[in-house]
Design a protein around this motif. Structure first.
Motif, PDB file in Angstrom:
ATOM      1  N   VAL A  86       0.857  -1.191   0.000  1.00  0.00           N
ATOM      2  CA  VAL A  86       0.000   0.000   0.000  1.00  0.00           C
ATOM      3  C   VAL A  86       0.892   1.240   0.000  1.00  0.00           C
ATOM      4  O   VAL A  86       1.881   1.304   0.740  1.00  0.00           O
ATOM      5  N   VAL A  87       0.557   2.195  -0.858  1.00  0.00           N
ATOM      6  CA  VAL A  87       1.263   3.478  -0.909  1.00  0.00           C
ATOM      7  C   VAL A  87       0.254   4.543  -0.482  1.00  0.00           C
ATOM      8  O   VAL A  87      -0.713   4.821  -1.189  1.00  0.00           O
ATOM      9  N   ALA A  88       0.466   5.099   0.700  1.00  0.00           N
ATOM     10  CA  ALA A  88      -0.535   6.011   1.285  1.00  0.00           C
ATOM     11  C   ALA A  88       0.159   7.272   1.805  1.00  0.00           C
ATOM     12  O   ALA A  88       1.380   7.280   1.990  1.00  0.00           O
ATOM     13  N   PRO A  89      -0.615   8.321   2.077  1.00  0.00           N
ATOM     14  CA  PRO A  89      -0.004   9.489   2.721  1.00  0.00           C
ATOM     15  C   PRO A  89       0.590   9.074   4.065  1.00  0.00           C
ATOM     16  O   PRO A  89       0.024   8.234   4.770  1.00  0.00           O
ATOM     17  N   GLY A  90       1.740   9.652   4.425  1.00  0.00           N
ATOM     18  CA  GLY A  90       2.334   9.359   5.728  1.00  0.00           C
ATOM     19  C   GLY A  90       1.381   9.761   6.838  1.00  0.00           C
ATOM     20  O   GLY A  90       0.607  10.707   6.701  1.00  0.00           O
ATOM     21  N   PHE A  91       1.426   9.032   7.945  1.00  0.00           N
ATOM     22  CA  PHE A  91       0.480   9.298   9.032  1.00  0.00           C
ATOM     23  C   PHE A  91       0.869  10.593   9.766  1.00  0.00           C
ATOM     24  O   PHE A  91       2.047  10.886   9.949  1.00  0.00           O
ATOM     25  N   ILE A  92      -0.151  11.318  10.169  1.00  0.00           N
ATOM     26  CA  ILE A  92       0.045  12.586  10.889  1.00  0.00           C
ATOM     27  C   ILE A  92      -0.441  12.391  12.313  1.00  0.00           C
ATOM     28  O   ILE A  92      -1.632  12.164  12.543  1.00  0.00           O
ATOM     29  N   ASP A  93       0.487  12.461  13.252  1.00  0.00           N
ATOM     30  CA  ASP A  93       0.160  12.264  14.662  1.00  0.00           C
ATOM     31  C   ASP A  93       0.049  13.645  15.322  1.00  0.00           C
ATOM     32  O   ASP A  93       1.045  14.344  15.495  1.00  0.00           O
ATOM     33  N   LEU A  94      -1.180  14.017  15.671  1.00  0.00           N
ATOM     34  CA  LEU A  94      -1.408  15.335  16.280  1.00  0.00           C
ATOM     35  C   LEU A  94      -0.978  15.374  17.746  1.00  0.00           C
ATOM     36  O   LEU A  94      -0.995  16.431  18.367  1.00  0.00           O
ATOM     37  N   HIS A  95      -0.647  14.217  18.283  1.00  0.00           N
ATOM     38  CA  HIS A  95      -0.471  14.131  19.736  1.00  0.00           C
ATOM     39  C   HIS A  95       0.723  13.241  20.058  1.00  0.00           C
ATOM     40  O   HIS A  95       0.576  12.056  20.330  1.00  0.00           O
ATOM     41  N   GLN A  96       1.917  13.835  20.000  1.00  0.00           N
ATOM     42  CA  GLN A  96       3.135  13.074  20.278  1.00  0.00           C
ATOM     43  C   GLN A  96       3.997  13.870  21.236  1.00  0.00           C
ATOM     44  O   GLN A  96       4.475  14.949  20.913  1.00  0.00           O
ATOM     45  N   HIS A  97       4.199  13.319  22.421  1.00  0.00           N
ATOM     46  CA  HIS A  97       5.003  14.026  23.420  1.00  0.00           C
ATOM     47  C   HIS A  97       6.501  13.761  23.246  1.00  0.00           C
ATOM     48  O   HIS A  97       7.291  14.697  23.218  1.00  0.00           O
ATOM     49  N   ALA A  98       6.880  12.474  23.162  1.00  0.00           N
ATOM     50  CA  ALA A  98       8.314  12.161  23.054  1.00  0.00           C
ATOM     51  C   ALA A  98       8.811  12.626  21.698  1.00  0.00           C
ATOM     52  O   ALA A  98       8.333  12.171  20.663  1.00  0.00           O
ATOM     53  N   GLN A  99       9.738  13.567  21.702  1.00  0.00           N
ATOM     54  CA  GLN A  99      10.174  14.193  20.458  1.00  0.00           C
ATOM     55  C   GLN A  99      11.647  13.929  20.175  1.00  0.00           C
ATOM     56  O   GLN A  99      12.222  14.525  19.266  1.00  0.00           O
ATOM     57  N   ASN A 100      12.277  13.032  20.925  1.00  0.00           N
ATOM     58  CA  ASN A 100      13.688  12.749  20.672  1.00  0.00           C
ATOM     59  C   ASN A 100      13.841  11.805  19.474  1.00  0.00           C
ATOM     60  O   ASN A 100      12.869  11.260  18.966  1.00  0.00           O
ATOM     61  N   LEU A 101      15.095  11.619  19.055  1.00  0.00           N
ATOM     62  CA  LEU A 101      15.350  10.855  17.835  1.00  0.00           C
ATOM     63  C   LEU A 101      14.941   9.384  17.984  1.00  0.00           C
ATOM     64  O   LEU A 101      14.423   8.775  17.053  1.00  0.00           O
ATOM     65  N   GLU A 102      15.160   8.843  19.175  1.00  0.00           N
ATOM     66  CA  GLU A 102      14.801   7.429  19.383  1.00  0.00           C
ATOM     67  C   GLU A 102      13.296   7.220  19.173  1.00  0.00           C
ATOM     68  O   GLU A 102      12.871   6.273  18.514  1.00  0.00           O
ATOM     69  N   SER A 103      12.499   8.119  19.720  1.00  0.00           N
ATOM     70  CA  SER A 103      11.051   7.996  19.524  1.00  0.00           C
ATOM     71  C   SER A 103      10.658   8.300  18.078  1.00  0.00           C
ATOM     72  O   SER A 103       9.747   7.698  17.538  1.00  0.00           O
ATOM     73  N   GLN A 104      11.369   9.245  17.454  1.00  0.00           N
ATOM     74  CA  GLN A 104      11.062   9.531  16.049  1.00  0.00           C
ATOM     75  C   GLN A 104      11.301   8.299  15.177  1.00  0.00           C
ATOM     76  O   GLN A 104      10.567   8.061  14.214  1.00  0.00           O
ATOM     77  N   ARG A 105      12.319   7.527  15.518  1.00  0.00           N
ATOM     78  CA  ARG A 105      12.575   6.287  14.751  1.00  0.00           C
ATOM     79  C   ARG A 105      11.421   5.317  14.927  1.00  0.00           C
ATOM     80  O   ARG A 105      10.985   4.664  13.964  1.00  0.00           O
ATOM     81  N   LEU A 106      10.918   5.202  16.157  1.00  0.00           N
ATOM     82  CA  LEU A 106       9.766   4.321  16.395  1.00  0.00           C
ATOM     83  C   LEU A 106       8.540   4.805  15.616  1.00  0.00           C
ATOM     84  O   LEU A 106       7.791   4.008  15.048  1.00  0.00           O
ATOM     85  N   LYS A 107       8.341   6.115  15.615  1.00  0.00           N
ATOM     86  CA  LYS A 107       7.200   6.687  14.877  1.00  0.00           C
ATOM     87  C   LYS A 107       7.334   6.371  13.394  1.00  0.00           C
ATOM     88  O   LYS A 107       6.365   5.994  12.738  1.00  0.00           O
ATOM     89  N   ALA A 108       8.549   6.542  12.858  1.00  0.00           N
ATOM     90  CA  ALA A 108       8.780   6.302  11.423  1.00  0.00           C
ATOM     91  C   ALA A 108       8.445   4.854  11.074  1.00  0.00           C
ATOM     92  O   ALA A 108       7.802   4.574  10.059  1.00  0.00           O
TER      93      ALA A 108
END
Ligand SMILES: [Zn+2]
Length: 489
Positions: A72-94
């Motif tokens: 599936v090729v879809a728009p990337g998900f937009i999370d309006l509510h994310q507290h952890a903003q460090n790189l480690e959490s960004q990798r998990l989000k990705a």
């Protein structure tokens, strides 16, 4: 005559350019899904300069071509509510399919500092609300420090403000919005001293700036006074008398057993012309700071839980009265997982058409890593209570439309269309799933094969690409969002 030859020459040139066009990146043969247009078909996607330039059945040539057949090729998900903003959490989000993760519920205590720290160092797109609880703490002489976003319970959270203090909070919030804040984030339950009028005054400021308010409501549960229904009524009332757009966060954990009643209140408000939206995450437990005012006395009755419903995420320790008192009284903020909801209620909330998906991501809770994959695995694939297109709508188009109230840059997000930003998730709908649990909250999801952020591949064949930082800031109307700098196709 010369003019005609000249024109023909340029026409020939531009036709050649159109057919033999080289793209930076081509996603070939995937199942393209776009919730806004309803497109659900095998297409090739051509990307150049951070934009989706072509969506077509034609063969497209690119400097890099990714085979997306069967994905599936879809728009990337937009999370309006994310507290952890460090790189480690960004990798998990990705790895969970997220291309934009915003701190909107509470907001960073200092917008300029937050934006500066992330510039050029962010894997995915970012942004923040102006924080009302931080403004209140500052005005009460107890500024937030050390990276915390929630105040410790005390006079700054529990006392009512004077009218001078309310004006000083508004002054601070104006400056924070000028610095690029996307909204006013209001964690009202964390400042129980706030009067109804103080809340309305903050909504008034948002309305003046034509920006939305993201709110964690004043209280939860069924105990009078202050049950969930009253807390939601307060917010809808504040939106009604001021005209501000209102987004009520995590309706699952705010409304608990009354979640469907809360959603029906939101439906009613919308039916009568108010701009009210909501979101949820697919877990039976919440998580917050144990020394916050959410745990001021009376929380057990309010939430219908006891000490043993609270768990320390790092050790799995269930709390006792003694341990709770020690942690609640401590100046050091510790997070606790709060088991306060039922699977049955979560299963009703997530499929509701009004409910967007947002993670409330925070290290220590599995929602940080697994929210989006979990919805796709459990509700689309296993329970079959949401179609894939509707799930994507909750993760892409609906949050993008909410964000349009803050920045026109959001019109180019949440869409898989020509002219949109190239923020794209490529995933296997048959195998995508969350792996994070309450015991192991940092386990990354599986099934996202590729993730493209502003045209840059950040997840390649299921792995994070090291040392790429294409994430740009989304900024409120006082500042131009960096995504505007992408050249227009
Ligand atoms: Zn919250």
């Amino acid at each position: 005559m010369r003019k005609v030859i000249f024109s023909l020459f340029f026409l020939a040139l531009s036709t050649a350019a159109a057919s033999g066009q080289q793209y930076d990146l081509v996603l070939e043969g995937g199942r393209v899904m776009d919730p806004e247009t309803g497109v659900d078909a095998v297409r090739n996607v051509g990307i150049r300069d951070g934009k989706i330039v072509r969506v077509s059945t034609e063969v497209l040539s690119g400097r890099r071509v990714i085979q997306a057949k069967g994905l599936v090729v879809a728009p990337g998900f937009i999370d309006l509510h994310q507290h952890a903003q460090n790189l480690e959490s960004q990798r998990l989000k990705a790895l969970d399919g997220v291309t934009t993760a915003l701190e909107l519920e509470i907001g960073a205590p200092d917008v300029a500092q937050f934006l500066k720290a992330k510039e050029g160092r962010s894997l995915i797109h970012y942004g923040t609300a102006a924080s009302y609880v931080a403004a209140r703490s500052l005005v009460f002489g107890a500024p937030l420090s050390g990276g915390t976003i929630l105040p410790k319970s005390g006079p700054a959270t529990d006392q009512p403000a004077t009218s001078e203090q309310i004006e000083a909070m508004q002054e601070r919030l104006r400056a924070e919005l000028d610095a690029g804040g996307l909204a006013i984030g209001m964690g009202i339950e964390y400042v129980p001293g706030a009067t109804r009028l103080e809340v309305i005054d903050m909504f008034r400021l948002a309305a003046q700036r034509r920006l939305p308010v993201y709110t964690h409501a004043r209280s939860s549960g069924r105990v009078e006074p202050g049950p969930t229904v009253e807390a939601v009524s307060e917010l809808i009332g504040a939106a009604a008398v001021t005209g501000a757009s209102l987004h009520i966060v995590h309706i699952n954990s705010t409304c608990l057993r009354d979640a469907m009643e809360c959603i029906s209140m939101i439906e009613g408000a919308r039916a009568h012309g108010l701009d009210v939206t909501t979101e949820a995450y697919p877990y039976i437990a919440g998580m917050t700071s144990v020394n916050s005012a959410l745990f001021n006395s009376g929380w057990q009755d309010k939430l219908g839980i006891s000490y043993s419903s609270l768990m320390l995420p790092d050790t799995g320790e269930r709390l006792t009265k003694e341990r709770f008192d020690e942690l609640h009284g401590s100046a050091t903020p510790r997070f606790v997982v709060i088991f306060s909801n039922t699977q049955e209620m979560v299963d009703k909330v997530i499929p509701h058409p009004l409910v967007m998906i947002a993670s409330d991501g925070l290290e220590g809770h599995p929602r940080n890593a697994g929210t989006y994959s979990r919805v796709l695995a459990q509700y689309v694939r296993e329970k079959g209570t949401i179609t894939l297109m509707d799930a994507l709508r909750k993760m892409t188009l609906m949050p993008a439309e909410m964000l349009e109230r803050s920045t026109p840059a959001a019109r180019q997000k949440g869409r898989l269309q020509e002219g949109a930003d190239a923020d794209i998730v490529v995933f296997d709908a048959g195998t995508i799933r969350d792996r994070s649990t309450f015991e192991k909250p940092m386990e990354p999801s599986v099934g996202v094969r590729y993730l493209v952020v502003g045209g840059t591949v950040v997840v390649n064949e299921g792995n994070i690409v090291p040392d790429v930082f294409p994430g740009r800031a989304l900024l409120g109307p006082e500042k131009r969002s960096a995504s505007h700098d992408y050249p227009q196709p």
